[in-house]
Motif scaffolding. Structure first.
Motif, PDB file in Angstrom:
ATOM      1  N   SER A  19       0.836  -1.196   0.000  1.00 26.40           N
ATOM      2  CA  SER A  19       0.000   0.000   0.000  1.00 26.40           C
ATOM      3  C   SER A  19       0.867   1.239   0.000  1.00 26.40           C
ATOM      4  O   SER A  19       1.988   1.234   0.513  1.00 26.40           O
ATOM      5  N   SER A  21       2.254   4.650   1.222  1.00 27.98           N
ATOM      6  CA  SER A  21       2.358   5.246   2.547  1.00 27.98           C
ATOM      7  C   SER A  21       1.490   6.495   2.617  1.00 27.98           C
ATOM      8  O   SER A  21       1.573   7.360   1.740  1.00 27.98           O
ATOM      9  N   PRO A  22       0.636   6.594   3.629  1.00 26.83           N
ATOM     10  CA  PRO A  22      -0.207   7.789   3.742  1.00 26.83           C
ATOM     11  C   PRO A  22       0.637   9.036   3.995  1.00 26.83           C
ATOM     12  O   PRO A  22       1.677   8.968   4.656  1.00 26.83           O
ATOM     13  N   ARG A  23       0.190  10.146   3.492  1.00 23.89           N
ATOM     14  CA  ARG A  23       0.905  11.407   3.678  1.00 23.89           C
ATOM     15  C   ARG A  23       0.766  11.866   5.127  1.00 23.89           C
ATOM     16  O   ARG A  23      -0.354  12.072   5.611  1.00 23.89           O
ATOM     17  N   SER A  25       0.943  14.332   8.525  1.00 29.68           N
ATOM     18  CA  SER A  25       0.495  15.709   8.747  1.00 29.68           C
ATOM     19  C   SER A  25       1.632  16.712   8.602  1.00 29.68           C
ATOM     20  O   SER A  25       1.406  17.880   8.306  1.00 29.68           O
ATOM     21  N   SER A  27       4.017  16.655   6.332  1.00 28.80           N
ATOM     22  CA  SER A  27       4.619  16.571   5.003  1.00 28.80           C
ATOM     23  C   SER A  27       4.978  17.927   4.410  1.00 28.80           C
ATOM     24  O   SER A  27       5.943  18.045   3.642  1.00 28.80           O
ATOM     25  N   SER A  50       8.393   2.972   4.778  1.00 27.64           N
ATOM     26  CA  SER A  50       7.720   4.200   4.378  1.00 27.64           C
ATOM     27  C   SER A  50       8.656   5.136   3.617  1.00 27.64           C
ATOM     28  O   SER A  50       9.796   5.371   4.035  1.00 27.64           O
ATOM     29  N   TRP A  52       8.260   8.180   3.527  1.00 29.71           N
ATOM     30  CA  TRP A  52       8.346   9.407   4.321  1.00 29.71           C
ATOM     31  C   TRP A  52       9.464   9.329   5.348  1.00 29.71           C
ATOM     32  O   TRP A  52       9.901  10.367   5.874  1.00 29.71           O
TER      33      TRP A  52
END
Length: 229
Positions: A19, A21-23, A25, A27, A50, A52
């Motif tokens: 999946s 990686s969600p952004r 907060s 970023s 990730s 990030w």
């Protein structure tokens, strides 16, 4: 039978897709500020896979440098987390070039990282280390860069710097090697970033004109014209 095998492999492929990686907060936050530990916390919070994580590591290093603090802890974390070569090379280069840090601190960083990095990061380390050495030791350190990065741009820069402190014959050969066309599309178009430096080419031409016996005027003039396109 063939259909069942195809379905099996498609299912396997779908099950291995990772999946995105969600952004996070943070970023959009800039690296600077007074609380660099917030980036250390974010590094600890991001999973190893990730994308990030690398950005948090980079911003942690940048935050420390902007605050004129020793970035050693962030550089160690970059090595530990196997930071991509581009990020790590830039972090090492910026750390060793940061005049907000004492030379002794930067030299200690270079010594610590020496046996921990390979490839492009090692070239960045060797080049940065050479520039912070006392003048009497700089030439030897620049020659170390040539061993690590003979064809890369840091090796080319090292040759250009060595040429400034060499006899005319050796200087001409160093300039010519530093300006050797890079095997890339942009180099074939004369792009100076990949093919060499226009200023270095001009210095080579000046040297050749000052010492006609070197018989390099035409080669230097031709290379300067190529890079000036």
């Amino acid at each position: 039978m063939r259909l069942s095998v195809l379905i099996f492999w498609l299912c396997c492929a779908c099950s291995t897709v990772t999946s995105v990686s969600p952004r996070p907060s943070w970023s959009g936050e800039l690296a600077g500020g007074t609380d660099c530990q917030r980036w250390a916390r974010r590094v600890a919070e991001e999973p190893p896979e990730s994308r990030w994580l690398h950005r948090a590591l980079w911003r942690w290093c940048r935050c420390l440098l902007e605050a004129d603090n020793n970035p050693a802890v962030s550089l160690r974390a970059m090595v530990k987390h196997k930071m991509p070569d581009g990020y790590l090379s830039d972090a090492i280069a910026e750390s060793l070039a940061d005049e907000g840090l004492d030379v002794e601190v930067r030299q200690a960083l270079a010594r610590e990282l020496k046996d921990q990095v390979r490839g492009k990061p090692a070239a960045a380390l060797a080049y940065g280390n050479a520039l912070i050495q006392p003048l009497a030791q700089r030439s030897a350190a620049l020659r170390d860069v040539l061993v690590i990065d003979p064809e890369g741009w840091r090796g080319r820069r090292a040759r250009a710097l060595l040429a400034e402190r060499s006899p005319p014959e050796e200087a001409s050969a160093l300039f010519e090697a530093a300006l050797k066309p890079h095997p890339s599309v942009l180099a074939s178009l004369g792009h100076s970033e990949f093919g060499g430096s226009i200023k270095v080419a001009q210095r080579w031409l000046d040297l050749c004109q000052k010492h006609p016996r070197l018989e390099c005027i035409e080669r230097a003039r031709k290379r300067l014209a190529e890079l000036s396109k």
